[in-house]
Write a protein that holds these residues in place. Sequence first.
Motif, short mmCIF file in Angstrom:
data_model
loop_
_atom_site.label_atom_id
_atom_site.label_comp_id
_atom_site.label_asym_id
_atom_site.label_seq_id
_atom_site.Cartn_x
_atom_site.Cartn_y
_atom_site.Cartn_z
N ASN A 701 1.00 -1.21 0.07
CA ASN A 701 -0.14 0.22 0.12
C ASN A 701 0.81 1.70 0.06
O ASN A 701 1.86 1.16 0.89
CB ASN A 701 -0.66 -0.43 1.42
N SER A 702 0.31 2.21 -0.33
CA SER A 702 1.24 3.50 -0.66
C SER A 702 0.95 4.23 1.23
O SER A 702 0.01 3.98 2.18
CB SER A 702 1.01 4.02 -1.57
N VAL A 703 1.97 4.58 1.35
CA VAL A 703 1.90 6.06 2.39
C VAL A 703 1.01 6.82 2.70
O VAL A 703 1.27 7.55 0.93
CB VAL A 703 3.07 5.86 3.08
N ASN A 704 -0.38 7.07 2.85
CA ASN A 704 -0.78 8.47 3.13
C ASN A 704 -0.83 9.53 4.32
O ASN A 704 -1.34 10.44 4.26
CB ASN A 704 -2.09 8.39 2.36
N ASP A 705 0.13 9.20 5.33
CA ASP A 705 0.32 9.97 6.56
C ASP A 705 1.91 10.67 6.25
O ASP A 705 2.64 10.66 7.67
CB ASP A 705 0.22 9.21 7.26
N LEU A 706 2.80 10.79 5.19
CA LEU A 706 3.76 10.96 5.36
C LEU A 706 3.78 12.42 6.28
O LEU A 706 3.12 12.69 5.48
CB LEU A 706 4.98 10.53 4.26
N ARG A 707 4.94 12.75 7.42
CA ARG A 707 4.66 14.09 7.43
C ARG A 707 6.08 14.81 7.97
O ARG A 707 6.96 13.80 8.61
CB ARG A 707 3.82 14.06 8.46
N VAL A 708 6.32 15.62 8.27
CA VAL A 708 7.39 16.46 8.33
C VAL A 708 6.98 16.67 10.27
O VAL A 708 6.22 17.76 10.41
CB VAL A 708 7.67 17.79 7.71
N ILE A 709 8.15 16.28 11.19
CA ILE A 709 8.19 16.39 12.40
C ILE A 709 8.67 17.52 13.23
O ILE A 709 8.67 17.99 14.39
CB ILE A 709 7.64 15.89 12.86
N ALA A 710 9.74 17.78 12.78
CA ALA A 710 10.79 19.10 13.17
C ALA A 710 11.61 19.16 12.05
O ALA A 710 12.01 19.01 10.77
CB ALA A 710 11.60 17.71 13.85
N SER A 711 12.70 20.24 11.85
CA SER A 711 13.41 21.07 10.98
C SER A 711 14.82 21.86 11.70
O SER A 711 13.52 22.29 12.70
CB SER A 711 12.93 21.41 9.79
N GLY A 712 15.21 21.77 11.54
CA GLY A 712 16.97 22.62 11.56
C GLY A 712 17.44 23.39 10.83
O GLY A 712 18.27 22.71 9.66
N GLU A 713 17.34 24.28 10.97
CA GLU A 713 18.15 25.34 9.40
C GLU A 713 19.49 25.37 9.39
O GLU A 713 19.85 25.13 8.79
CB GLU A 713 17.56 26.99 9.33
N LYS A 714 20.13 25.35 10.85
CA LYS A 714 21.97 25.50 11.32
C LYS A 714 22.06 24.15 10.68
O LYS A 714 23.40 24.67 9.81
CB LYS A 714 22.04 25.20 12.46
#
Length: 821
Positions: A701-714
């Motif tokens: 099955n394809s993934v339908n709940d991929l999400r970004v939970i954190a990001s850091g610019e440095k």
Amino acid sequence: SNFIISNEIEQLYDVDRNCAVRGVQFRTWLKNFNEIEIGRIADHSPKKVRVYIHGHLTQRVGSDIRDATFKCSPAIDAIVLANWTTAKALPRYNYDTIRMNVEFASKCVAVKLYLLDRNGTIDYELVGHGMGAHIAGMTARIFKIHSKRVIKAITGLDPVGRVFNDHKSLSLQCTDSRVVSVIHTNTAVYGSKHKICENDLYPNGGERQPDCENVLERDICSHRKARQIYIEKLCDDEPKNVVDHKKILPRFVLCIDISGSMKGERIKMAKKAAVDLISQLPSNFHLGISTFGTYSQQVYPLTELVNEENRKQLILAVSQLSAEGWTNIGAGLRESREMLLKSLNIEGCTTIILLSDGEDNYNPLATKREVEKLKAKCIRIVGVAIGKEAASILEEIAAQTEGSVFDVESTENVELFAKFRRSLFDSVEVNLKPDERPINLPEKIVALESEETKSIAYFIDTSVGVNTSFSAISGNWDKLNAILTSPSNSSYTLRDPINIYGFQQLEKRMDIDRAEAGKWTITLHNVAPDSYRKRRDLSKNLAALISVRTFPKDNKNKEAIRLDARLSNHTLEYPNQIFVFAELRMGHYPIIKANVYATVENLNQTISLYDNGAFPDQYADDGIYAASILKLNRVGRHSVKVTARNDNETKIVFNSINYLDESWNNCSTVNCNASGNFERETNVGSLKLLSYEGQQLIPINSVNDLRVIASGEKKRQVTLVWTVPGSLAFNIYPTHFDLRVFTNGTDFEKQFKIDENHIVSGTYDYSGSLPEASKKITIQMPKKVWDAGYVSDGNQPYFKLAFALKSYRNETSSAISNLAN
């Protein structure tokens, strides 16, 4: 002048590039079904192009729109599907925030259409669903500004009402194109109550659609029904979903196969089960009996069950049946149809319960013609398939009349009777409205050795208990006795329920008018007389099937807990799959975090259903649970039942479902109470596996709940999380995934590929990750890809990257996941 024009065009190309970066995507098909890049559409010189724009609640666009367009609109040369939001990855994303993006989405679509055809050679038609209808209207207005042309036609499918009712500048208007057509299917909740044009269409009144019966799904189902009606209307001026649905009447003909293959125990057990059905149907029901072998016959005309004398006459007619002849299903259906039509004095839909154990070996073509007549008269077929040899067309003819099939297969007479009985009752109940059906608790099989005693507990919760029937079925009542004990320790002996006109009694039952709430116990004892014990030839194991059926209390303050379930299809053909959906509720309030599972009987296969928003479930914590049936252990027909029980965290959300409100089911802001103890079970009918061919091609099955939970610019790091696809129940495990970063365009294969060198934490494959568990990785982005995420939008620069992935089962890949921004 030329400089000004070229400068304006360059600005529009900048807008188009910005739209692609922000996740606006276009998929394009030509009439030969070849998919092409939208930028190449001019190479094929199309004259007419239809553009479909989805809504916030209707992001999943299948091939049905495309196929229907090319089949029924031959003048259309290409179709474009515009995907304007990544809200699919965030089902609880704030609706008003998405509404603010409508102007941006409209601008993206309008600019794209203009840049594709600056010379004005293409006639565009727009179709928008939900919020997409308003985007279509605004797209037409922006397109007119740039091109000085008017869009040929717009079709609005249940335009959303919230916010747009009060903001005409954002809404679809009747002046937006030469022809504006609007279909309203859910003015009750999601759709607009306002008339947009004088010729607006309101199928079945427009408030809700009558075939959206499940309580929790009825509004979202009605909202989505607009697309189905539109597809039907493309090919038929009077589609079935536009015509008012007739009321389903409690009128049934029991059509019994009495061909030669039914001789012996099958006809005997069928008669016993029919007698039980006749005895327990409510008094407002109408029932008739017909039979078929080589020829058909009316055994008893359709009769209202108003008194015991009616029932006795029907029982007497059934008791005299005998089996012989061929299997002429078409004749039986014709006889039953004539009986139903002869008795009708009001408009409505009726039902034929068709019992058969063999192939239609007399005149299969006549059967198919008869099914068409039944469809025209709104007569539903519910099949009861007896044994492995039961007609292979049962699923087909039942599906054509919006019916279902229940499976009766056993080599044991007692189990055969129990399945007959259950299937007949289910055949009736499936035609009732959800809130009119009795409530069944899980069936339990008890095996006892000589002189053994066992107790089986059932919990009657506070919402039910009226007309409660405690039943035990066994062929060994000379060696068994059964005692029922109430929560207050009152004792009852299970007894023969009725005089069965000479039939051996297999059921013992106790009916309680108002069963008190709490733990009830049925105690079975193998009495094993001395004479049997001395001979030492007593069968060591005696079996009984225990079941409990009850009805809600007349309690205005607390409605009953109910479980309703369905299959997406009743025939499994690899590599396709079948979906199981279950709705767990108290009244119209959803019950979340319960233990819900499906059982494929006789195969020892149990499948957990989830309400977590991962495919095939669409929204987390809405009381609607789902699972996929990917493969079965044996070819043939198999019964499926769904069971629900409370868990430690099970809660009732005292708020009506509203997918346009991000916090409707947030228990920190709305009232949620513990459900208390309950158990429910429902039979969803049978499914049939045709062959093992194609099993090796079953995809992940394809993934339908991929999400970004954190990001850091440095450090240029991003953490992503998703639910691992596959299935523990069916041993379908993914092996690895392909993760891409979208920086420009929509072609998955052309996007930047993340490899193991970019992984900071987590693994690049699925090793150690079980299906249905959570997968989390942190990646470090290359600087050039990271910098590509900066977007300048006037005076408001912002940062945005989009991610998507494919999962693999060895060499077989899934479809592309949702985009996560």
